[in-house]
Design an enzyme around this catalytic site. Structure first.
Site, PDB file in Angstrom:
ATOM      1  N   GLY A  29     159.587  -5.504 -27.435  1.00 17.65           N
ATOM      2  CA  GLY A  29     160.129  -6.864 -27.531  1.00 17.65           C
ATOM      3  C   GLY A  29     161.283  -7.029 -26.558  1.00 17.65           C
ATOM      4  O   GLY A  29     162.001  -6.072 -26.245  1.00 17.65           O
ATOM      5  N   GLY A  30     161.395  -8.251 -26.070  1.00 16.26           N
ATOM      6  CA  GLY A  30     162.351  -8.548 -25.008  1.00 16.26           C
ATOM      7  C   GLY A  30     163.792  -8.247 -25.378  1.00 16.26           C
ATOM      8  O   GLY A  30     164.556  -7.732 -24.561  1.00 16.26           O
ATOM      9  N   LEU A 386     159.619 -11.435 -20.425  1.00 16.81           N
ATOM     10  CA  LEU A 386     160.165 -10.445 -19.502  1.00 16.81           C
ATOM     11  C   LEU A 386     159.062  -9.689 -18.791  1.00 16.81           C
ATOM     12  O   LEU A 386     159.277  -9.162 -17.690  1.00 16.81           O
ATOM     13  CB  LEU A 386     161.062  -9.461 -20.259  1.00 16.81           C
ATOM     14  CG  LEU A 386     162.330 -10.073 -20.857  1.00 16.81           C
ATOM     15  CD1 LEU A 386     163.121  -9.014 -21.604  1.00 16.81           C
ATOM     16  CD2 LEU A 386     163.205 -10.696 -19.770  1.00 16.81           C
ATOM     17  N   LYS A 389     158.648 -10.706 -15.314  1.00 23.74           N
ATOM     18  CA  LYS A 389     159.684 -10.217 -14.395  1.00 23.74           C
ATOM     19  C   LYS A 389     159.474  -8.730 -14.099  1.00 23.74           C
ATOM     20  O   LYS A 389     159.668  -8.275 -12.966  1.00 23.74           O
ATOM     21  CB  LYS A 389     161.066 -10.455 -15.007  1.00 23.74           C
ATOM     22  CG  LYS A 389     161.396 -11.926 -15.188  1.00 23.74           C
ATOM     23  CD  LYS A 389     162.814 -12.150 -15.687  1.00 23.74           C
ATOM     24  CE  LYS A 389     163.147 -13.643 -15.634  1.00 23.74           C
ATOM     25  NZ  LYS A 389     164.500 -13.937 -16.087  1.00 23.74           N
ATOM     26  N   ASP A 509     199.057 -43.386 -37.646  1.00 24.51           N
ATOM     27  CA  ASP A 509     197.747 -44.051 -37.553  1.00 24.51           C
ATOM     28  C   ASP A 509     196.989 -43.764 -38.854  1.00 24.51           C
ATOM     29  O   ASP A 509     197.288 -42.785 -39.552  1.00 24.51           O
ATOM     30  CB  ASP A 509     197.012 -43.480 -36.328  1.00 24.51           C
ATOM     31  CG  ASP A 509     195.543 -43.811 -36.335  1.00 24.51           C
ATOM     32  OD1 ASP A 509     195.219 -45.002 -36.436  1.00 24.51           O
ATOM     33  OD2 ASP A 509     194.714 -42.875 -36.263  1.00 24.51           O
TER      34      ASP A 509
HETATM   35  P1  ADP Z   1     158.598 -10.616 -26.511  1.00 21.71           P
HETATM   36  O1  ADP Z   1     160.047 -10.460 -26.499  1.00 21.71           O
HETATM   37  O2  ADP Z   1     158.133 -11.888 -27.150  1.00 21.71           O
HETATM   38  O3  ADP Z   1     157.863  -9.468 -27.058  1.00 21.71           O
HETATM   39  P2  ADP Z   1     158.802 -10.234 -23.625  1.00 21.71           P
HETATM   40  O4  ADP Z   1     157.742 -10.330 -22.578  1.00 21.71           O
HETATM   41  O5  ADP Z   1     160.043 -10.970 -23.305  1.00 21.71           O
HETATM   42  O6  ADP Z   1     158.135 -10.743 -24.976  1.00 21.71           O
HETATM   43  O7  ADP Z   1     159.198  -8.733 -23.853  1.00 21.71           O
HETATM   44  C1  ADP Z   1     158.280  -7.736 -24.135  1.00 21.71           C
HETATM   45  C2  ADP Z   1     158.910  -6.381 -23.862  1.00 21.71           C
HETATM   46  O8  ADP Z   1     158.129  -5.383 -24.528  1.00 21.71           O
HETATM   47  C3  ADP Z   1     158.915  -6.050 -22.387  1.00 21.71           C
HETATM   48  O9  ADP Z   1     160.152  -5.514 -22.033  1.00 21.71           O
HETATM   49  C4  ADP Z   1     157.793  -5.033 -22.225  1.00 21.71           C
HETATM   50  O10 ADP Z   1     158.066  -4.057 -21.268  1.00 21.71           O
HETATM   51  C5  ADP Z   1     157.678  -4.403 -23.596  1.00 21.71           C
HETATM   52  N1  ADP Z   1     156.250  -4.124 -23.857  1.00 21.71           N
HETATM   53  C6  ADP Z   1     155.279  -4.996 -23.760  1.00 21.71           C
HETATM   54  N2  ADP Z   1     154.093  -4.393 -24.019  1.00 21.71           N
HETATM   55  C7  ADP Z   1     154.349  -3.146 -24.303  1.00 21.71           C
HETATM   56  C8  ADP Z   1     153.532  -2.024 -24.670  1.00 21.71           C
HETATM   57  N3  ADP Z   1     152.236  -2.116 -24.811  1.00 21.71           N
HETATM   58  N4  ADP Z   1     154.134  -0.892 -24.914  1.00 21.71           N
HETATM   59  C9  ADP Z   1     155.453  -0.802 -24.796  1.00 21.71           C
HETATM   60  N5  ADP Z   1     156.251  -1.786 -24.442  1.00 21.71           N
HETATM   61  C10 ADP Z   1     155.715  -2.963 -24.200  1.00 21.71           C
HETATM   62  C1  G6P Z   2     160.924 -11.208 -29.762  1.00 17.95           C
HETATM   63  C2  G6P Z   2     162.169 -11.552 -30.548  1.00 17.95           C
HETATM   64  C3  G6P Z   2     162.949 -10.302 -30.919  1.00 17.95           C
HETATM   65  C4  G6P Z   2     162.059  -9.309 -31.596  1.00 17.95           C
HETATM   66  C5  G6P Z   2     160.812  -9.033 -30.744  1.00 17.95           C
HETATM   67  C6  G6P Z   2     159.844  -8.086 -31.418  1.00 17.95           C
HETATM   68  O1  G6P Z   2     161.301 -10.710 -28.553  1.00 17.95           O
HETATM   69  O2  G6P Z   2     162.980 -12.433 -29.805  1.00 17.95           O
HETATM   70  O3  G6P Z   2     164.042 -10.612 -31.754  1.00 17.95           O
HETATM   71  O4  G6P Z   2     162.740  -8.113 -31.837  1.00 17.95           O
HETATM   72  O5  G6P Z   2     160.160 -10.242 -30.465  1.00 17.95           O
HETATM   73  O6  G6P Z   2     159.516  -8.526 -32.691  1.00 17.95           O
HETATM   74  P1  G6P Z   2     159.836  -7.687 -34.000  1.00 17.95           P
HETATM   75  O7  G6P Z   2     159.540  -8.627 -35.126  1.00 17.95           O
HETATM   76  O8  G6P Z   2     158.931  -6.505 -33.939  1.00 17.95           O
HETATM   77  O9  G6P Z   2     161.270  -7.282 -33.981  1.00 17.95           O
END
Ligand code: ADP
Ligand code: G6P
Length: 737
Positions: A29-30, A386, A389, A509
């Protein structure tokens, strides 16, 4: 020394206990991946949930867990099964997540989820209170903890609190459907700075604050009685160097050093050298549009059959929130879709979709990013994204094409990518074709711009900018006001002057100063406490009290005449002393009112909620109860119309607090108060007021006068004070000498 405390639901690691052994995995997650780099380089503390259930954690393992976390500068908040159900799977992921991503049909408004959310937010706030102190900088993250800022503020009024939302903030029309919308906004307003990924989320938030809480918003500042909150957008970046370096190392790997996963990918590439690899990587979440993407891929293969056997889509979906029913349904839907399409279109040499449902180690993620020709990301709604990016950062030879949904926050910064609407299959099919056929030079030219931008605005800079803005907000918010806060030492000084003066003159006032605002001005009548306070001042030897107001004389006669207070009303048209009937203080003409009244009437007709207050020599158009944005627009419009209508007449338009008043130019509170000042040899002159019309007093009274503005707006007064409650406390000091 003060430190930075990060607080989020997820810690950068997820702990697991299997067969009595503790293991840690990086969080996906981001939020976690982004902040990890920021936290790594600092000496702060990160507080969050370990991912463990309290019921599954043997008590004797707690010290081991704490120790492991302390090594990472982390501290834990324990959650039990019912809290995880109600707060995490419930309110966070069955209410807020779908609502904020515009999936109203998936949004569940359950009171028990909300109750759990409140109590768990309190648990997180308590963890901060236990691990930090008021001088620390507290940075609260994301939608799971929106009540925490206010919970901290209540205990530590001077704390430095920032909040960042990692997901979209929806438009007011969506947000207002939530039963607990005001509480959520109030929770967030405990912060000094609130950050969003994009300007659109910021403006949606400000609009909700204005409409639901009726607060004053000016540009991106929200005015509370005693604080100003800044709202701004900070698009989150990535740890660019980390991804670039990993990609370079990956490219330099010898055959033996390559991962098994990379070897498989290489094998595939070798066996079908002119096949293009398209990757899509996300958490398995309905907001990511994975099912639609698969359908669009089928559509593409049917529209352009020449690409059959020439492209392969690799779908990597990371398991996420699998206790939530919608995620289970989605998993089933995707399994079936992939099965059906592969079943229908596969040939002996070709499977169109490779589907992985798992979390991959960082190293394999890089293998995928670097081996693919195209990254295809189609969220239906995404706070940032992300992955887009990260893909660009790993393209060290600058080749590769990014197809990105315009519904992702990152699309605003990635104009050189091929931006698509994920609901438009026709456009997506054509874009896929364009991406497959895009010459290398064009790929490189586009990626060069993208890389330069991402390299500059990294996650580190993002965090620094947020922190700087937070500190500047704390220090600067008061510096932007010309007046000084009326602090204890200043008050002592004023009281000393008050005591030693034998003749004192007070101008007070009424609305917004002695009494708060009310939807209906007639209902803002004085209460017993106020009468008592004013009686004491009025009867004090050596003190001359004047209420000075824009109100009409009939209302003030009803409220105060029997009390025998001195009064100046309608900004200085009428005066009453010591219980006498009102008499005119200024000769004013009223003929102009006939001309202006119909104009105001037409504005009332066209602006629901607004109304006219007719005074003897002035007309006021009130718009406190209108839609805030609309009301401001109409006020600007009315100002223009009136200014051209009244021309050179001796009439002027005053912009008060949600009211526009038309009146004679030679009448204002400044002129009236100065006249009274000249009537005797007053040794202590004091004026207090909250709005624009009081500025005349602040400007025109002699320099020696003590002038006080109520609220934090710009002013010519010497001091400011925080609201009606504080005004009464101040005046009480005068009675106690
Ligand atoms: P979200 O925050 O909604 O999950 P983002 O694209 O902003 O979406 O962030 C996802 C993050 O999780 C990224 O930094 C990415 O590198 C990581 N990620 C995505 N897929 C995988 C995976 N299969 N295994 C490990 N990390 C992952
Ligand atoms: C998004 C949300 C995060 C969350 C992530 C993964 O990036 O903004 O707050 O941590 O998703 O989701 P999870 O429920 O596994 O924490």
């Amino acid at each position: 020394m003060s430190k930075t405390i990060i607080i989020s639901n997820r810690l950068p690691v997820q702990l697991k206990i299997s067969e009595g052994k503790l293991t840690a995995e990086p969080s996906v997650g981001g939020l976690a991946t982004g902040l990890k780099s920021v936290h790594r380089d600092g000496d702060g503390l990160w507080i969050g949930w370990t991912g463990l259930m309290e019921e599954d954690t043997p008590e004797e393992m707690e010290p081991e867990i704490d120790k492991a976390l302390a090594k990472l500068n982390c501290a834990k908040v324990n959650l039990n099964i019912s809290e995880i159900e109600g707060y995490y799977f419930g309110f966070s992921n069955r209410t807020i997540w779908p609502l904020y991503h515009y999936f109203l049909e998936y949004t569940e408004f359950e009171l028990k989820f909300w109750e759990s959310y409140k109590s768990v937010n309190q648990k997180f706030a308590d963890a901060i209170l236990a691990n930090a102190n008021e001088e620390d900088t507290i940075w609260v993250h994301d939608y799971q903890l929106m009540l925490v800022p206010q919970m901290i503020r209540e205990v530590w009024p001077n704390a430095n609190i920032g909040f960042f939302l990692h997901i979209p903030f929806p438009s007011y029309e969506i947000f207002r459907t939530m039963p607990w919308r005001e509480e959520v906004l109030e929770g967030l307003l405990g912060s000094d700075l609130i950050g969003f990924h994009t300007y659109d989320y910021e403006r949606h938030f400000l609009s909700s604050v204005r409409r639901l809480l009726n607060l004053d918003v000016s540009f991106n500042d929200i005015y509370l009685e005693n604080r100003v909150i800044k709202v701004d957008s900070f698009p989150m970046g990535i740890d660019y160097q980390k991804f670039e370096n990993a990609a370079k190392e990956n490219a330099a790997n010898s055959e033996a050093e390559k991962s098994d996963f990379q070897k498989k990918l290489d094998e595939h590439k070798k066996s079908a050298p002119d096949t293009k690899l398209i990757i899509s990587i996300d958490r398995l979440d309905y907001s990511k549009g994975i099912a639609k993407r698969i359908n669009a891929f089928e559509y593409f293969l049917n529209k352009y059959p020449q690409f059959k056997e020439k492209v392969r889509l690799i779908i990597l979906a990371v398991p996420s929130r699998s206790n939530v029913p919608q995620y289970q349904l989605l998993k089933k839907e995707i399994d079936e879709l992939v099965g059906r399409i592969n079943g229908e279109l596969s040939t002996v040499n070709w499977t169109p979709i490779w589907y992985f449902y798992r979390s991959l180690p960082f190293e394999n993620l890089i293998d995928l990013y670097t081996s693919s020709d195209i990254a295809w990301l189609t969220p239906l709604r995404d706070g940032m994204n992300l992955v887009a990016k990260e893909y660009i950062a790993t393209r060290t030879d600058k080749t590769g094409v990014l197809i990105l949904s315009e519904m992702a926050g990152s699309a605003y910064e990635m104009n050189e990518a091929l931006l698509i609407n994920p609901n438009n299959f026709e456009q997506q099919a054509d874009t896929l074709k364009k991406a497959i056929e895009m010459p290398k030079e064009q790929q490189m030219a586009r990626n060069m711009f993208l890389q330069n931008r991402l390299k500059r605005y990294t996650v580190e800079i993002w965090a620094n900018e947020f922190m700087q803005a937070l500190l500047a907000q704390k220090e600067g918010s008061l510096a932007t006001f010309v007046s000084q806060k009326l602090t204890k030492p200043i008050l002592e000084n004023i009281l000393e002057k008050y005591r030693s003066a034998n003749k004192r003159l007070l101008f007070l006032d009424y609305d917004g100063t002695l009494a708060g605002f009310h939807k209906d001005p007639q209902k803002a009548s004085p209460d017993e406490e106020l009468y008592e306070l004013l009686d004491k001042l009025n009867n004090q030897e050596g003190t001359t009290l004047f209420l000075i107001s824009g109100r009409d004389k009939d209302t003030f006669s009803r409220w105060f005449l029997h009390k025998k207070y001195n009064m100046i009303v309608e900004h200085g048209v009428w005066i009453s002393r010591n219980g006498e009937e009102f008499s005119m203080m200024e000769q004013v003409k009223g003929e102009w009112m006939e001309k202006v009244r119909p104009v105001l009437d037409s504005f009332v007709d066209r602006t629901p909620g607004s109304f006219i207050e007719e005074k003897n020599y002035s007309l006021a158009w009130h718009y406190r109860n209108t839609d805030p944005d609309f009301g401001e627009k109409r006020a600007t419009e009315l100002n223009t119309v009136l200014t051209s209508l009244i021309g050179n007449d001796d009439i002027s338009v005053l912009n008060g607090n949600k009211v526009m008043e038309v009146k004679s130019s030679n009448v204002n509170k400044g002129r009236a108060s100065v006249r009274i000042t000249g009537e005797d040899d007053y040794k202590f002159v004091f004026a207090i007021g909250d709005d624009w019309t009081d500025e005349f007093m602040f400007q025109e009274l002699p320099d020696s006068a003590i002038t006080v503005k109520v609220g934090l707006k710009k002013t010519s007064a010497k001091y400011h004070i925080e609201g009606t409650k504080k005004v009464r406390e101040l005046l009480k000091n005068f009675t106690d000498i």
